[in-house]
Design an enzyme around this catalytic site. Sequence first.
Site, PDB file in Angstrom:
ATOM      1  N   HIS A  34       0.862  -1.186   0.000  1.00 50.34           N
ATOM      2  CA  HIS A  34       0.000   0.000   0.000  1.00 50.34           C
ATOM      3  C   HIS A  34       0.897   1.234   0.000  1.00 50.34           C
ATOM      4  CE1 HIS A  34       1.061   0.131   4.209  1.00 50.34           C
ATOM      5  NE2 HIS A  34       0.571  -1.094   4.385  1.00 50.34           N
ATOM      6  N   GLY A  36       1.733   3.231   2.190  1.00 54.43           N
ATOM      7  CA  GLY A  36       2.669   3.297   3.318  1.00 54.43           C
ATOM      8  C   GLY A  36       3.985   2.611   2.962  1.00 54.43           C
ATOM      9  N   HIS A  37       3.882   1.413   2.358  1.00 52.65           N
ATOM     10  CA  HIS A  37       5.103   0.713   1.923  1.00 52.65           C
ATOM     11  C   HIS A  37       5.862   1.551   0.887  1.00 52.65           C
ATOM     12  CE1 HIS A  37       2.750  -3.110   2.948  1.00 52.65           C
ATOM     13  NE2 HIS A  37       3.846  -3.231   3.662  1.00 52.65           N
ATOM     14  N   LYS A 149       4.602   2.498  12.431  1.00 52.97           N
ATOM     15  CA  LYS A 149       3.315   1.918  12.866  1.00 52.97           C
ATOM     16  C   LYS A 149       3.595   0.669  13.705  1.00 52.97           C
ATOM     17  CE  LYS A 149       0.376  -0.471  10.303  1.00 52.97           C
ATOM     18  NZ  LYS A 149       0.029  -1.674  11.113  1.00 52.97           N
ATOM     19  N   ASP A 150       4.588  -0.119  13.263  1.00 54.08           N
ATOM     20  CA  ASP A 150       5.006  -1.288  14.041  1.00 54.08           C
ATOM     21  C   ASP A 150       6.111  -0.826  14.993  1.00 54.08           C
ATOM     22  OD1 ASP A 150       3.434  -3.466  12.698  1.00 54.08           O
ATOM     23  OD2 ASP A 150       4.474  -2.654  10.968  1.00 54.08           O
ATOM     24  N   GLN A 153       8.170  -3.379  16.860  1.00 53.63           N
ATOM     25  CA  GLN A 153       9.041  -4.073  15.899  1.00 53.63           C
ATOM     26  C   GLN A 153      10.269  -3.229  15.598  1.00 53.63           C
ATOM     27  OE1 GLN A 153       7.686  -6.377  12.307  1.00 53.63           O
ATOM     28  NE2 GLN A 153       8.204  -4.511  11.222  1.00 53.63           N
ATOM     29  N   MET A 184      -2.282   3.148   7.477  1.00 55.40           N
ATOM     30  CA  MET A 184      -2.301   2.184   6.369  1.00 55.40           C
ATOM     31  C   MET A 184      -1.756   0.841   6.821  1.00 55.40           C
ATOM     32  SD  MET A 184      -1.377   4.315   3.005  1.00 55.40           S
ATOM     33  CE  MET A 184      -2.317   5.789   2.608  1.00 55.40           C
ATOM     34  N   SER A 185      -2.423  -0.218   6.405  1.00 52.69           N
ATOM     35  CA  SER A 185      -2.028  -1.575   6.783  1.00 52.69           C
ATOM     36  C   SER A 185      -2.584  -2.541   5.751  1.00 52.69           C
ATOM     37  CB  SER A 185      -2.625  -1.910   8.159  1.00 52.69           C
ATOM     38  OG  SER A 185      -2.587  -3.309   8.378  1.00 52.69           O
ATOM     39  N   SER A 186      -1.824  -3.595   5.453  1.00 49.31           N
ATOM     40  CA  SER A 186      -2.331  -4.614   4.524  1.00 49.31           C
ATOM     41  C   SER A 186      -3.589  -5.254   5.098  1.00 49.31           C
ATOM     42  CB  SER A 186      -1.270  -5.687   4.291  1.00 49.31           C
ATOM     43  OG  SER A 186      -0.093  -5.094   3.823  1.00 49.31           O
TER      44      SER A 186
HETATM   45  O1  PAF Z   1       6.553  -5.510   9.123  1.00 47.88           O
HETATM   46  C1  PAF Z   1       6.501  -6.506   8.372  1.00 47.88           C
HETATM   47  O2  PAF Z   1       5.877  -6.488   7.313  1.00 47.88           O
HETATM   48  C2  PAF Z   1       7.198  -7.782   8.790  1.00 47.88           C
HETATM   49  O3  PAF Z   1       7.136  -7.959  10.157  1.00 47.88           O
HETATM   50  C3  PAF Z   1       8.650  -7.869   8.289  1.00 47.88           C
HETATM   51  C4  PAF Z   1       9.516  -6.780   8.875  1.00 47.88           C
HETATM   52  C5  PAF Z   1       8.677  -7.770   6.765  1.00 47.88           C
HETATM   53  C6  PAF Z   1       9.256  -9.217   8.681  1.00 47.88           C
HETATM   54  O4  PAF Z   1       8.567 -10.272   8.134  1.00 47.88           O
END
Ligand code: PAF
Length: 281
Positions: A34, A36-37, A149-150, A153, A184-186
């Site tokens: 999306h 965001g990516h 957003k993550d 992570q 935005m998120s898948s």
């Molecule tokens: O954020 C993500 O889409 C996933 O956690 C990642 C970093 C690609 C690892 O699979």
Amino acid sequence: MRVIDTVAEMQQQANQWRREGLVIGFVPTMGYLHQGHLELMRCAKSKSDRVVVSIFVNPTQFAPGEDFERYPRDLERDMELLRSVGVDAVFAPAVADMYPEGYQTYVEVEEVTRPLCGAKRPGHFRGVTTVVAKLFHIVKPHLAVFGEKDYQQLLTIRRMVRDLAMDVDIIGHPIVREPDGLAMSSRNVYLSEGERHEALLLSQALAEASRLVDAGERTAAALVSAAQRVLERGSRVRIDYAELRDAETLQEMDTLDRPGVLALAAYVGKARLIDNAVLRP
Ligand code: PAF
């Protein structure tokens, strides 16, 4: 754009670029791209000579019963989007190439992965750090871009890179939102029209807490309750967690006397959505 689907080929390409003295920027994704990516990719492009995007739905970061099988996938559409941004290579390996038979090596970051999503999704971050560490060995990037957003992570990956002296610059990119505020998120694709409307409550809850901070509120419990009350307006919203934690360590905090991250996770219908805002006193 080169489409590479084996570990060996990707390593050869990365080695060649490195020999030529080119800076490699990397955006790891699970596909179903999306805007965001695409922003992460544009950011990587502005800082490097070659951009690699990986598309790999990583089985080890999904717990049994989560949405690994039904996670949205559309490689054709993703390729179009990647071409439109001018990505140099897409790395889309098979599960058997990333986790060959007999695979038994994992990377685990401890404290920062314990609360929030780590508590709710046991094993999730172990899967994330393992695959990201492996992708770094394959793509050999100088820098990698991750979305804020993550948030947990991003902190986890920063910790891993520091602890294991990985020579990769980790760049956090601000959350990209739809015009009405939805992050935005898948996984937004899971939302029905009515659920999509209720999903807005996440960003509205964060905005309400920010408003209270601006008005002088500093008590963590009051800020969290205000956010919860907004989420509870949604009949289809089920809160998974709503917590205010130290923005750097994710330790608990009672008072917003330093930057804190208000982190939310909620099911809206079947979709589990997350969002966050860093609040500053
Ligand atoms: O954020 C993500 O889409 C996933 O956690 C990642 C970093 C690609 C690892 O699979």
